[in-house]
Write a protein that holds these residues in place. Structure first.
Motif, PDB file in Angstrom:
ATOM      1  N   SER A 122      -6.431  -1.842  11.323  1.00 18.78           N
ATOM      2  CA  SER A 122      -5.077  -2.399  11.240  1.00 18.78           C
ATOM      3  C   SER A 122      -5.111  -3.920  11.238  1.00 18.78           C
ATOM      4  O   SER A 122      -4.360  -4.568  10.492  1.00 18.78           O
ATOM      5  CB  SER A 122      -4.233  -1.903  12.412  1.00 18.78           C
ATOM      6  N   ILE A 123      -5.981  -4.493  12.049  1.00 14.35           N
ATOM      7  CA  ILE A 123      -6.110  -5.959  12.082  1.00 14.35           C
ATOM      8  C   ILE A 123      -6.563  -6.478  10.715  1.00 14.35           C
ATOM      9  O   ILE A 123      -6.053  -7.492  10.213  1.00 14.35           O
ATOM     10  CB  ILE A 123      -7.101  -6.389  13.191  1.00 14.35           C
ATOM     11  N   ASP A 124      -7.500  -5.768  10.111  1.00 15.38           N
ATOM     12  CA  ASP A 124      -7.973  -6.172   8.777  1.00 15.38           C
ATOM     13  C   ASP A 124      -6.836  -6.136   7.766  1.00 15.38           C
ATOM     14  O   ASP A 124      -6.692  -7.052   6.930  1.00 15.38           O
ATOM     15  CB  ASP A 124      -9.103  -5.255   8.314  1.00 15.38           C
ATOM     16  N   VAL A 125      -6.019  -5.087   7.815  1.00 22.98           N
ATOM     17  CA  VAL A 125      -4.904  -4.962   6.855  1.00 22.98           C
ATOM     18  C   VAL A 125      -3.859  -6.041   7.107  1.00 22.98           C
ATOM     19  O   VAL A 125      -3.335  -6.655   6.161  1.00 22.98           O
ATOM     20  CB  VAL A 125      -4.262  -3.561   6.959  1.00 22.98           C
ATOM     21  N   VAL A 126      -3.559  -6.319   8.372  1.00 21.82           N
ATOM     22  CA  VAL A 126      -2.571  -7.358   8.688  1.00 21.82           C
ATOM     23  C   VAL A 126      -3.090  -8.729   8.249  1.00 21.82           C
ATOM     24  O   VAL A 126      -2.316  -9.575   7.791  1.00 21.82           O
ATOM     25  CB  VAL A 126      -2.242  -7.347  10.196  1.00 21.82           C
ATOM     26  N   ASN A 127      -4.387  -8.947   8.368  1.00 22.02           N
ATOM     27  CA  ASN A 127      -4.956 -10.202   7.859  1.00 22.02           C
ATOM     28  C   ASN A 127      -4.760 -10.315   6.348  1.00 22.02           C
ATOM     29  O   ASN A 127      -4.536 -11.416   5.813  1.00 22.02           O
ATOM     30  CB  ASN A 127      -6.446 -10.275   8.203  1.00 22.02           C
ATOM     31  N   GLU A 128      -4.860  -9.179   5.661  1.00 19.65           N
ATOM     32  CA  GLU A 128      -4.597  -9.184   4.220  1.00 19.65           C
ATOM     33  C   GLU A 128      -3.146  -9.548   3.935  1.00 19.65           C
ATOM     34  O   GLU A 128      -2.853 -10.315   3.003  1.00 19.65           O
ATOM     35  CB  GLU A 128      -4.914  -7.810   3.624  1.00 19.65           C
ATOM     36  N   ILE A 129      -2.221  -8.996   4.730  1.00 22.86           N
ATOM     37  CA  ILE A 129      -0.800  -9.333   4.569  1.00 22.86           C
ATOM     38  C   ILE A 129      -0.581 -10.818   4.823  1.00 22.86           C
ATOM     39  O   ILE A 129       0.173 -11.503   4.113  1.00 22.86           O
ATOM     40  CB  ILE A 129       0.060  -8.485   5.527  1.00 22.86           C
ATOM     41  N   LYS A 130      -1.265 -11.347   5.827  1.00 22.02           N
ATOM     42  CA  LYS A 130      -1.176 -12.772   6.141  1.00 22.02           C
ATOM     43  C   LYS A 130      -1.618 -13.606   4.935  1.00 22.02           C
ATOM     44  O   LYS A 130      -0.969 -14.603   4.572  1.00 22.02           O
ATOM     45  CB  LYS A 130      -2.042 -13.070   7.356  1.00 22.02           C
ATOM     46  N   ALA A 131      -2.728 -13.190   4.323  1.00 25.80           N
ATOM     47  CA  ALA A 131      -3.226 -13.912   3.157  1.00 25.80           C
ATOM     48  C   ALA A 131      -2.230 -13.855   1.997  1.00 25.80           C
ATOM     49  O   ALA A 131      -2.030 -14.849   1.276  1.00 25.80           O
ATOM     50  CB  ALA A 131      -4.570 -13.321   2.730  1.00 25.80           C
ATOM     51  N   LYS A 132      -1.578 -12.699   1.817  1.00 24.43           N
ATOM     52  CA  LYS A 132      -0.580 -12.566   0.746  1.00 24.43           C
ATOM     53  C   LYS A 132       0.612 -13.489   0.994  1.00 24.43           C
ATOM     54  O   LYS A 132       1.158 -14.087   0.054  1.00 24.43           O
ATOM     55  CB  LYS A 132      -0.102 -11.120   0.645  1.00 24.43           C
ATOM     56  N   ILE A 135       2.011  -6.205  -0.743  1.00 21.03           N
ATOM     57  CA  ILE A 135       2.297  -6.105   0.698  1.00 21.03           C
ATOM     58  C   ILE A 135       2.819  -4.714   1.034  1.00 21.03           C
ATOM     59  O   ILE A 135       2.474  -4.125   2.068  1.00 21.03           O
ATOM     60  CB  ILE A 135       3.313  -7.186   1.124  1.00 21.03           C
ATOM     61  N   GLY A 136       3.637  -4.158   0.150  1.00 25.81           N
ATOM     62  CA  GLY A 136       4.168  -2.816   0.375  1.00 25.81           C
ATOM     63  C   GLY A 136       3.058  -1.780   0.477  1.00 25.81           C
ATOM     64  O   GLY A 136       3.107  -0.878   1.331  1.00 25.81           O
ATOM     65  N   LYS A 137       2.045  -1.901  -0.373  1.00 24.54           N
ATOM     66  CA  LYS A 137       0.911  -0.973  -0.318  1.00 24.54           C
ATOM     67  C   LYS A 137       0.126  -1.153   0.990  1.00 24.54           C
ATOM     68  O   LYS A 137      -0.350  -0.173   1.585  1.00 24.54           O
ATOM     69  CB  LYS A 137      -0.010  -1.184  -1.516  1.00 24.54           C
ATOM     70  N   LEU A 138       0.013  -2.389   1.430  1.00 25.60           N
ATOM     71  CA  LEU A 138      -0.675  -2.654   2.691  1.00 25.60           C
ATOM     72  C   LEU A 138       0.119  -2.079   3.870  1.00 25.60           C
ATOM     73  O   LEU A 138      -0.466  -1.552   4.833  1.00 25.60           O
ATOM     74  CB  LEU A 138      -0.886  -4.155   2.875  1.00 25.60           C
ATOM     75  N   GLN A 139       1.427  -2.163   3.792  1.00 23.02           N
ATOM     76  CA  GLN A 139       2.275  -1.578   4.839  1.00 23.02           C
ATOM     77  C   GLN A 139       2.126  -0.055   4.862  1.00 23.02           C
ATOM     78  O   GLN A 139       2.093   0.556   5.934  1.00 23.02           O
ATOM     79  CB  GLN A 139       3.743  -1.975   4.611  1.00 23.02           C
ATOM     80  N   ASP A 154       4.909 -16.191  11.205  1.00 26.29           N
ATOM     81  CA  ASP A 154       4.988 -16.211  12.671  1.00 26.29           C
ATOM     82  C   ASP A 154       4.954 -14.782  13.230  1.00 26.29           C
ATOM     83  O   ASP A 154       4.300 -14.513  14.247  1.00 26.29           O
ATOM     84  CB  ASP A 154       6.269 -16.918  13.130  1.00 26.29           C
ATOM     85  N   GLN A 155       5.676 -13.884  12.569  1.00 23.07           N
ATOM     86  CA  GLN A 155       5.682 -12.485  12.998  1.00 23.07           C
ATOM     87  C   GLN A 155       4.277 -11.873  12.880  1.00 23.07           C
ATOM     88  O   GLN A 155       3.834 -11.132  13.772  1.00 23.07           O
ATOM     89  CB  GLN A 155       6.679 -11.692  12.153  1.00 23.07           C
ATOM     90  N   VAL A 156       3.597 -12.187  11.794  1.00 22.04           N
ATOM     91  CA  VAL A 156       2.242 -11.667  11.593  1.00 22.04           C
ATOM     92  C   VAL A 156       1.305 -12.214  12.660  1.00 22.04           C
ATOM     93  O   VAL A 156       0.473 -11.475  13.218  1.00 22.04           O
ATOM     94  CB  VAL A 156       1.737 -12.033  10.180  1.00 22.04           C
ATOM     95  N   GLU A 157       1.408 -13.495  12.961  1.00 20.58           N
ATOM     96  CA  GLU A 157       0.549 -14.107  13.973  1.00 20.58           C
ATOM     97  C   GLU A 157       0.782 -13.475  15.343  1.00 20.58           C
ATOM     98  O   GLU A 157      -0.167 -13.225  16.099  1.00 20.58           O
ATOM     99  CB  GLU A 157       0.807 -15.612  14.042  1.00 20.58           C
ATOM    100  N   THR A 158       2.042 -13.233  15.661  1.00 23.40           N
ATOM    101  CA  THR A 158       2.365 -12.585  16.939  1.00 23.40           C
ATOM    102  C   THR A 158       1.763 -11.184  16.991  1.00 23.40           C
ATOM    103  O   THR A 158       1.177 -10.779  18.007  1.00 23.40           O
ATOM    104  CB  THR A 158       3.897 -12.503  17.130  1.00 23.40           C
TER     105      THR A 158
END
Length: 292
Positions: A84-94, A112-116, A207-211
């Motif tokens: 999950s952390i890896d996927v959220v990092n991908e969302i952060k990059a997007k 991002i939708g596919k990552l979600q 900010d939400q992703v970082e939190t």
């Protein structure tokens, strides 16, 4: 004086043979079973201690089996958290990519939708034996794993456990129709870029992703610490079990070299005692010769 009613020498030889046979029987039993204390009659104190410690060791073995189940739960949850952390990092990059003014935000949102969707799939799949620590509604708020068996000074026993706060570290509160909601990733799942999204909107999403990443890192650390705790306890339990077996062995196991030597000696003594009894019994035949 010789008597035809009582043979003193034969009686003495018979008594000696009886004692030798008793000792031989005990020695043969020790050789065949490997125990010098095989029952309470062989030594009540040592038999009692050995019986109690064998029981404790069996319980300790069961606790080790439970540790294995707990380790599997922790490993499953940790794998899900790490993914999950890896996927959220991908969302952060997007999102960082989307902050560029010329970026196609609608296309980025598709990614991002596919990552979600992947995050929802991870949360839904992170189940072991029907228990899912990544979805709060699928497990107790605080779950425990067995990590030991202890006998107290007063003779009572207890099972020790280690705790993991599912309610604090679950990535989702629930997963409905394949979509995760609430939990640490609730705000991440709500991210939705459009062509009208401003830099301020993207900054808020970041900010939400970082939190979420910060809280997930804490959850991963908690799982890692629990995994270490289980590994250490499993190693200790193995050593403790070996020590208990060694202690019980010292109390009740026979010294096979000693018993083997004793068996040979007793067998020789038995043959000599039989021969002595035969000689003592033949003395009455010598009396008959006096009347011939």
């Amino acid at each position: 004086m010789s008597s035809i009613n009582f043979n003193k020498n034969a009686t003495a030889a018979l008594s000696t043979l009886r004692d030798i046979n008793n000792s031989l029987s005990k020695t043969q039993d020790r050789v065949s079973t490997g125990y010098k204390v095989g029952s309470a009659s062989d030594g009540a104190a040592y038999w009692s201690i050995a019986t109690t410690m064998r029981s404790d060791n069996k319980a300790l073995g069961a606790a080790q089996d439970a540790l294995g189940v707990g380790a599997a739960k922790v490993d499953t949850a940790y794998a899900a958290m790490e993914s999950s952390i890896d996927v959220v990092n991908e969302i952060k990059a997007k999102l960082v990519t989307a902050s560029e003014s010329s970026a196609d935000k609608d296309q980025i949102q598709l990614e991002i939708g596919k990552l979600q969707e992947q995050l929802s799939a991870i949360g839904q799949a992170a189940s072991f034996n029907g228990e899912n620590w990544m979805v709060a509604s699928a497990s107790a708020s605080n779950t425990t794993v067995v990590d030991g068996f202890v006998r107290n000074d007063d003779g009572t026993v207890k099972i020790t456990t280690a705790e993991y706060k599912v309610s604090s570290y679950a990535i989702f509160e629930s997963v409905t129709d394949g979509v995760g909601t609430g939990g640490l990733l609730g705000s991440v799942m709500a991210i939705k870029l459009t062509s009208a999204s401003t830099s301020g909107d993207i900054s808020a999403y970041l900010d939400q992703v970082e939190t979420a990443l910060s809280e997930m890192t804490k959850g991963g650390a908690a799982l890692g610490a629990l995994s270490t705790r289980i590994d250490l306890q499993d190693d200790f339990a193995s050593k403790l079990s070996d020590a208990i077996e060694s202690g019980v062995s010292g109390l009740v196991d026979a010294n096979m070299e000693e018993e083997s030597a004793k068996l040979s000696a007793l067998q020789t003594q038995q043959q000599l005692a039989i021969q002595s009894l035969s000689i003592a019994n033949s003395s009455s035949q010598n009396i008959l010769a006096l009347f011939q």
